[in-house]
Design an enzyme around this catalytic site. Structure first.
Site, PDB file in Angstrom:
ATOM      1  N   THR A   8       2.841   0.700  -5.083  1.00 54.38           N
ATOM      2  CA  THR A   8       3.315  -0.352  -5.991  1.00 54.38           C
ATOM      3  C   THR A   8       2.650  -0.240  -7.368  1.00 54.38           C
ATOM      4  O   THR A   8       3.323  -0.236  -8.402  1.00 54.38           O
ATOM      5  CB  THR A   8       2.957  -1.740  -5.398  1.00 54.38           C
ATOM      6  OG1 THR A   8       2.962  -1.679  -3.978  1.00 54.38           O
ATOM      7  CG2 THR A   8       3.905  -2.811  -5.895  1.00 54.38           C
TER       8      THR A   8
ATOM      9  N   LYS B 122      -8.153   6.922  -2.844  1.00 55.48           N
ATOM     10  CA  LYS B 122      -8.103   8.390  -2.726  1.00 55.48           C
ATOM     11  C   LYS B 122      -6.871   8.974  -3.390  1.00 55.48           C
ATOM     12  O   LYS B 122      -6.915  10.059  -3.943  1.00 55.48           O
ATOM     13  CB  LYS B 122      -8.118   8.806  -1.257  1.00 55.48           C
ATOM     14  CG  LYS B 122      -9.493   9.029  -0.688  1.00 55.48           C
ATOM     15  CD  LYS B 122      -9.387   9.865   0.572  1.00 55.48           C
ATOM     16  CE  LYS B 122     -10.758  10.196   1.137  1.00 55.48           C
ATOM     17  NZ  LYS B 122     -10.641  10.851   2.434  1.00 55.48           N
ATOM     18  N   GLY B 123      -5.748   8.282  -3.238  1.00 53.59           N
ATOM     19  CA  GLY B 123      -4.520   8.723  -3.896  1.00 53.59           C
ATOM     20  C   GLY B 123      -3.971  10.044  -3.386  1.00 53.59           C
ATOM     21  O   GLY B 123      -3.466  10.845  -4.162  1.00 53.59           O
TER      22      GLY B 123
ATOM     23  N   HIS C 179       7.413  -7.360  -2.422  1.00 53.27           N
ATOM     24  CA  HIS C 179       7.214  -6.833  -1.059  1.00 53.27           C
ATOM     25  C   HIS C 179       8.237  -7.448  -0.092  1.00 53.27           C
ATOM     26  O   HIS C 179       8.104  -7.314   1.123  1.00 53.27           O
ATOM     27  CB  HIS C 179       5.816  -7.174  -0.544  1.00 53.27           C
ATOM     28  CG  HIS C 179       4.698  -6.432  -1.218  1.00 53.27           C
ATOM     29  ND1 HIS C 179       4.772  -5.111  -1.558  1.00 53.27           N
ATOM     30  CD2 HIS C 179       3.447  -6.846  -1.578  1.00 53.27           C
ATOM     31  CE1 HIS C 179       3.625  -4.725  -2.120  1.00 53.27           C
ATOM     32  NE2 HIS C 179       2.818  -5.768  -2.147  1.00 53.27           N
TER      33      HIS C 179
ATOM     34  N   LYS D 222       0.807  -1.234   0.000  1.00 53.52           N
ATOM     35  CA  LYS D 222       0.000   0.000   0.000  1.00 53.52           C
ATOM     36  C   LYS D 222       0.839   1.283   0.000  1.00 53.52           C
ATOM     37  O   LYS D 222       0.410   2.332   0.485  1.00 53.52           O
ATOM     38  CB  LYS D 222      -1.013   0.052   1.183  1.00 53.52           C
ATOM     39  CG  LYS D 222      -1.818  -1.186   1.415  1.00 53.52           C
ATOM     40  CD  LYS D 222      -2.374  -1.800   0.163  1.00 53.52           C
ATOM     41  CE  LYS D 222      -3.493  -1.030  -0.464  1.00 53.52           C
ATOM     42  NZ  LYS D 222      -3.969  -1.704  -1.722  1.00 53.52           N
TER      43      LYS D 222
ATOM     44  N   SER E 222      -4.821   3.003   4.072  1.00 55.35           N
ATOM     45  CA  SER E 222      -5.052   2.374   2.774  1.00 55.35           C
ATOM     46  C   SER E 222      -5.262   0.868   2.953  1.00 55.35           C
ATOM     47  O   SER E 222      -6.159   0.267   2.364  1.00 55.35           O
ATOM     48  CB  SER E 222      -3.846   2.659   1.864  1.00 55.35           C
ATOM     49  OG  SER E 222      -4.025   2.113   0.600  1.00 55.35           O
TER      50      SER E 222
ATOM     51  N   TYR F 171       6.261   8.126  -1.693  1.00 57.05           N
ATOM     52  CA  TYR F 171       4.930   8.328  -2.299  1.00 57.05           C
ATOM     53  C   TYR F 171       4.587   9.816  -2.272  1.00 57.05           C
ATOM     54  O   TYR F 171       4.017  10.354  -3.223  1.00 57.05           O
ATOM     55  CB  TYR F 171       3.924   7.510  -1.492  1.00 57.05           C
ATOM     56  CG  TYR F 171       2.480   7.650  -1.910  1.00 57.05           C
ATOM     57  CD1 TYR F 171       1.912   6.750  -2.807  1.00 57.05           C
ATOM     58  CD2 TYR F 171       1.677   8.662  -1.392  1.00 57.05           C
ATOM     59  CE1 TYR F 171       0.582   6.870  -3.187  1.00 57.05           C
ATOM     60  CE2 TYR F 171       0.350   8.787  -1.764  1.00 57.05           C
ATOM     61  CZ  TYR F 171      -0.190   7.884  -2.650  1.00 57.05           C
ATOM     62  OH  TYR F 171      -1.511   8.005  -3.022  1.00 57.05           O
TER      63      TYR F 171
ATOM     64  N   TRP G 115      -0.432  -6.834 -13.267  1.00 55.21           N
ATOM     65  CA  TRP G 115       0.207  -7.996 -12.635  1.00 55.21           C
ATOM     66  C   TRP G 115       0.961  -8.853 -13.653  1.00 55.21           C
ATOM     67  O   TRP G 115       1.787  -9.661 -13.257  1.00 55.21           O
ATOM     68  CB  TRP G 115      -0.816  -8.835 -11.861  1.00 55.21           C
ATOM     69  CG  TRP G 115      -2.033  -9.204 -12.652  1.00 55.21           C
ATOM     70  CD1 TRP G 115      -2.156 -10.207 -13.562  1.00 55.21           C
ATOM     71  CD2 TRP G 115      -3.314  -8.558 -12.587  1.00 55.21           C
ATOM     72  NE1 TRP G 115      -3.421 -10.235 -14.076  1.00 55.21           N
ATOM     73  CE2 TRP G 115      -4.168  -9.244 -13.500  1.00 55.21           C
ATOM     74  CE3 TRP G 115      -3.829  -7.486 -11.858  1.00 55.21           C
ATOM     75  CZ2 TRP G 115      -5.509  -8.872 -13.697  1.00 55.21           C
ATOM     76  CZ3 TRP G 115      -5.159  -7.132 -12.060  1.00 55.21           C
ATOM     77  CH2 TRP G 115      -5.984  -7.814 -12.958  1.00 55.21           C
TER      78      TRP G 115
ATOM     79  N   ARG H  91       6.115   5.140   1.970  1.00 51.47           N
ATOM     80  CA  ARG H  91       4.973   6.041   2.159  1.00 51.47           C
ATOM     81  C   ARG H  91       4.752   6.242   3.649  1.00 51.47           C
ATOM     82  O   ARG H  91       5.025   5.318   4.447  1.00 51.47           O
ATOM     83  CB  ARG H  91       3.722   5.393   1.525  1.00 51.47           C
ATOM     84  CG  ARG H  91       2.490   6.272   1.557  1.00 51.47           C
ATOM     85  CD  ARG H  91       1.288   5.553   0.951  1.00 51.47           C
ATOM     86  NE  ARG H  91       0.177   6.472   0.772  1.00 51.47           N
ATOM     87  CZ  ARG H  91      -1.039   6.115   0.371  1.00 51.47           C
ATOM     88  NH1 ARG H  91      -1.298   4.839   0.093  1.00 51.47           N
ATOM     89  NH2 ARG H  91      -1.994   7.016   0.242  1.00 51.47           N
TER      90      ARG H  91
END
Ligand code: A3P
Length: 287
Positions: free
Chosen positions: A48, A250-251, A100, A45, A130, A185, A73, A122
């Site tokens: 990626t 939401k970003g 990850h 989160k 998130s 991020y 993916w 982030r």
């Protein structure tokens, strides 16, 4: 490795069974890393999916075809997921993949190689928010419980890929020198164009101003949200329920302020500060 409900446990880390298996981790351990390989590494989160959009565009000079025709993916597959065995060998060189994994669990052939790493960090409070919403919409993950319950799980590392602090410290303390580029991020939200320039230099590309503009425009939140190859709308509703939350939700940076109580903020900050103590790692959100 062990089974635990929706998860398998790999070296103490929880991973969803839906996408990971003992065989997929074995495949990741045995992969022959090539010098040209590019790894996008994140704690879940942290951006990626965003990088799965950006990196192919930087590598191919801004040709939108792959990001408009290949699901993320398969375009930039996960090293440790089950699809890797199906798609990694078919990727054109340089191969870009996501992971990850904490640093010490990377494949043995990664360490002596010249493969590059883009590590995205982030604000952990936004990561947690998130992730909380993601657990609500993804049927293959445990229900997160209340926000407070999930916060405690997050702080104790009882979440996907373990503790945020362990992950970040493992990569920030890696001795990869100029093989690794650290990006946040928050920088991407604030100045995507600037990040694209740094990323291009790191990957040995020299895009034109027009290419940078096109990539930045395509990769903004509102455009990516519409891209079916990247917004997870190809995943059946019973696996990811977009009526509960969308994957591209939401970003923004700082959404945690809409979720954390002052007490939760105090506790979270204190635990993180204690665990990052002595590392000399400074993040934009700490200032
Ligand atoms: P939010 O849930 O806070 O919106 P990952 O891909 O590592 O799972 O991270 C998902 C997070 O990245 C989500 O955060 C998602 O909205 C955000 N994200 C993905 N693409 C983005 C973009 N183009 N701009 C801003 N945020 C983006």
């Amino acid at each position: 490795m062990a089974n635990d409900g929706n998860y398998i446990v790999y070296h103490g880390l929880l991973c969803p069974k839906e996408t990971h298996s003992f065989e997929s981790f074995k495949y990741a351990e045995e992969i022959k890393v090539e010098d040209e390989d590019i790894f996008i590494v994140t704690y879940p989160k942290s951006g990626t999916t965003w990088m799965q959009e950006i990196v192919p565009l930087v590598l191919n000079g801004g040709d939108l075809t792959p990001v408009q025709t290949i699901p993320n993916w398969d375009r930039v597959p996960w090293l440790e997921e089950t699809r890797a065995a199906l798609v990694l060998d078919r990727l054109p060189s340089p191969r870009a993949m996501v992971s990850h994994m904490p640093y010490h669990l990377m494949p043995p052939s990664f360490f002596p190689s010249k493969a590059k790493v883009i590590y995205v960090t982030r604000n952990p409070k936004d990561v947690m928010v998130s992730s909380f919403h993601f657990h609500k919409m993804a049927s293959f993950l445990d229900d997160p419980g209340t926000f407070d319950e999930f916060l405690n799980k997050f702080l104790s590392g009882q979440v996907l890929f373990g503790k945020w602090t362990d992950h970040v410290k493992s990569w920030r303390n890696s001795d990869l020198g100029d093989r690794i580029l650290y990006i946040t991020y928050e920088e991407m939200v604030k100045d995507l164009r600037g990040v694209l320039e740094r990323l291009s230099r790191f990957l040995g590309r020299d895009p034109s101003e027009e290419t940078l503009d096109r990539v930045a425009n395509h990769c903004c939140f509102s455009n990516m949200k519409l891209n079916a190859m990247s917004n997870y709308s190809l995943v059946p509703q019973e696996i990811m329920d977009s009526s509960k939350s969308t994957f591209l939700r939401k970003g923004v940076a700082g959404d945690w302020k809409n979720h954390f109580s002052p007490e939760q903020d105090f506790k979270f900050t204190a635990v993180l500060k204690e665990e990052m103590n002595g590392t000399n790692i400074k993040f934009p959100w700490d200032e």
